[in-house]
Design a protein around this motif. Structure first.
Motif, PDB file in Angstrom:
ATOM      1  N   PHE A 104      -5.709  22.796   3.663  1.00 12.70           N
ATOM      2  CA  PHE A 104      -6.082  21.427   3.293  1.00 12.70           C
ATOM      3  C   PHE A 104      -7.122  21.412   2.174  1.00 12.70           C
ATOM      4  O   PHE A 104      -7.766  20.378   1.944  1.00 12.70           O
ATOM      5  CB  PHE A 104      -6.654  20.639   4.481  1.00 12.70           C
ATOM      6  CG  PHE A 104      -5.821  20.627   5.709  1.00 12.70           C
ATOM      7  CD1 PHE A 104      -4.450  20.444   5.645  1.00 12.70           C
ATOM      8  CD2 PHE A 104      -6.401  20.816   6.963  1.00 12.70           C
ATOM      9  CE1 PHE A 104      -3.680  20.432   6.798  1.00 12.70           C
ATOM     10  CE2 PHE A 104      -5.628  20.803   8.110  1.00 12.70           C
ATOM     11  CZ  PHE A 104      -4.259  20.611   8.023  1.00 12.70           C
ATOM     12  N   SER A 106      -1.177  17.965  11.791  1.00 15.21           N
ATOM     13  CA  SER A 106      -1.892  17.300  10.706  1.00 15.21           C
ATOM     14  C   SER A 106      -1.552  17.902   9.349  1.00 15.21           C
ATOM     15  O   SER A 106      -1.311  19.103   9.218  1.00 15.21           O
ATOM     16  CB  SER A 106      -3.405  17.393  10.944  1.00 15.21           C
ATOM     17  OG  SER A 106      -3.822  18.739  10.961  1.00 15.21           O
ATOM     18  N   GLY A 107      -1.560  17.048   8.342  1.00 16.30           N
ATOM     19  CA  GLY A 107      -1.305  17.492   6.982  1.00 16.30           C
ATOM     20  C   GLY A 107      -2.462  17.228   6.051  1.00 16.30           C
ATOM     21  O   GLY A 107      -2.357  17.413   4.840  1.00 16.30           O
ATOM     22  N   SER A 108      -3.590  16.796   6.603  1.00 21.83           N
ATOM     23  CA  SER A 108      -4.765  16.509   5.787  1.00 21.83           C
ATOM     24  C   SER A 108      -6.017  16.694   6.628  1.00 21.83           C
ATOM     25  O   SER A 108      -5.963  16.710   7.864  1.00 21.83           O
ATOM     26  CB  SER A 108      -4.715  15.075   5.251  1.00 21.83           C
ATOM     27  OG  SER A 108      -4.848  14.142   6.308  1.00 21.83           O
TER      28      SER A 108
END
Length: 441
Positions: free
Chosen positions: A51, A106-108
């Protein structure tokens, strides 16, 4: 329908309610796993710049979880009084399990941080509730022992988190570690089916017949009904500031702030700081195992030492030894010597804070003891929020070498404040097991 405990059993049996203690032990094991997993995967997250994560952001993420724990711990008592401790425990397990799933997907940084915050709420609400539960079902005269055994589960979860990270990160990836933390969700229905309701809750709700039936089934005593409500709680809080008591109260609060800053700062940053000292990732995670093994030993040793030498003395000495151990970790030694230092630091660090609660408890009036311990813990949890953030700021500014030194200073400050508080207090108080000593750690 009556809430009076007078017709109920007057003595507890000698047989512990193993089912209740066992179920609560497993829930606290999952609590420890979820709490420590972030610190165990953090070195990998920073090295791979997942991230785009920076050291200061990593410190913020660690503080999100501890802030959530602050919220969960403060809300736990009120919620438990409404829905019962059993339902609250099931809800907490469900919440931190689902929150770990959110972290895994999650991607962030923002979504990951939301997951850690929600997990913290569940983690913060679970531990004091589980301790209250086993206190209800502990055999007579064994409450402190049962609580001490329960607290070992938290550190066992920390050990498990290190092995999960070691086994899964390289072959599968860091997300797999958080998926493991979702597995306790499967345990929630088992908990809902097998765990009995808290006896204290049943008595408080006037469900005396249910409490009597459970007391007979598990061979324990039904606790007395609690007196007073919100007004009583605020009056007890005011007592902490009457006369010169405010000085004593603030000393305890500041000591607790430094203690929990140290506990959660080291728990979050130990693997990363050891990596910064030049140790391989595998060795850094092995230090987490040694640290939590020390925590288990410390929890079993500290109570005996306090009974013999007095909780204030043990608390001050434990913090001094903790500060020395944490400072030594800033010196690159052989792996074997470092492992021994980490283990001994775990012995003293993880029980030093508990000795603050013990000191507050034995120095407080019986009718005000729970309030004094609870607020000392609550104020200390602000240190739990600050500790992970501080470690991140030091690393981000290129001062990672000062991380262990900063945490050592926190230990010394707690030693000084708890020592001053103990010297100021000349009140003699009875000894004996106090259920709330460990409840807010």
């Amino acid at each position: 329908m009556s809430s009076s405990p007078s017709p109920l059993r007057s003595a507890r049996g000698s047989r512990p309610a193993l089912l209740v203690v066992g179920l609560c032990w497993l829930t606290v094991l999952f609590d420890g796993l979820d709490m420590f997993i972030y610190g165990s995967v953090l070195p990998h997250l920073l090295e791979t710049r997942t991230f785009g994560l920076t050291a200061d952001q990593a410190g913020d993420l660690g503080s999100y979880a501890t802030f959530g724990m602050l919220v969960g711990a403060l809300a736990a008592g009120t919620i438990a009084d409404r829905i019962g401790r059993k339902r609250l425990m099931v809800a907490c397990v469900t919440l931190f399990s689902l929150a770990s799933g959110l972290c895994a997907m999650s991607g962030s940084v923002a979504v990951f941080g939301l997951g850690r915050t929600l997990a913290g709420v569940g983690l913060g609400g679970l531990l004091p509730t589980a301790i209250s539960m086993v206190s209800d079902y502990a055999p007579r005269g064994r409450g402190a022992l049962v609580i001490g055994l329960l607290m070992t589960a938290h550190h066992a979860g920390g050990i498990l988190s290190a092995y999960v990270a070691k086994w899964l990160i390289d072959p599968v990836g860091w997300r797999a570690a958080f998926w493991v933390c979702v597995l306790p969700l499967l345990f929630a229905p088992v908990l809902a089916k097998l765990l009995p309701e808290s006896l204290s809750f049943l008595v408080a709700k006037g469900r005396g017949e249910e409490a009597r039936a459970l007391a007979e089934r598990y061979d324990v005593e039904v606790p007395a009904a609690r007196a007073g409500g919100a007004g009583g709680r605020w009056n007890n809080l005011a007592k902490l500031f009457r006369g010169n008591e405010w000085i004593q109260t603030l000393l305890y609060w500041v000591a607790s702030f430094g203690g929990l800053l140290l506990v959660y700062g080291v728990a979050t940053w130990l693997p990363t700081l050891m990596r910064a000292e030049g140790y391989a990732l595998g060795s850094a995670l092995s230090f987490v195992v040694a640290f939590n093994l020390g925590g288990i030993v410390g929890m079993l040793v500290a109570g005996r030492a306090a009974d013999r030498f007095g909780a204030p003395r043990v608390s001050a000495l434990w913090f001094a030894l903790t500060a020395a151990g944490v400072f030594l970790l800033s010196v690159h030694m052989s792996t074997t010597v470092t492992m021994i230092v980490v283990f001994l630091t775990g012995v003293f660090l993880n029980s030093a804070q508990t000795m603050i609660y013990a000191t507050v408890s034995i120095r407080s009036d019986a009718d005000n003891r729970a309030t004094a311990v609870g607020w000392t813990s609550g104020m200390g949890r602000f240190g739990a929020v600050f500790g992970p953030w501080l470690g991140g700021q030091l690393l981000a500014s290129g001062n990672g070498d000062w991380g262990f030194t900063a945490f050592a200073v926190a230990g010394l400050s707690s030693m000084v404040f708890i020592g001053i508080a103990a010297l100021r207090s000349s009140r003699q108080t009875p000894t004996g097991s106090e259920r709330e000593l460990l409840a807010a750690h």
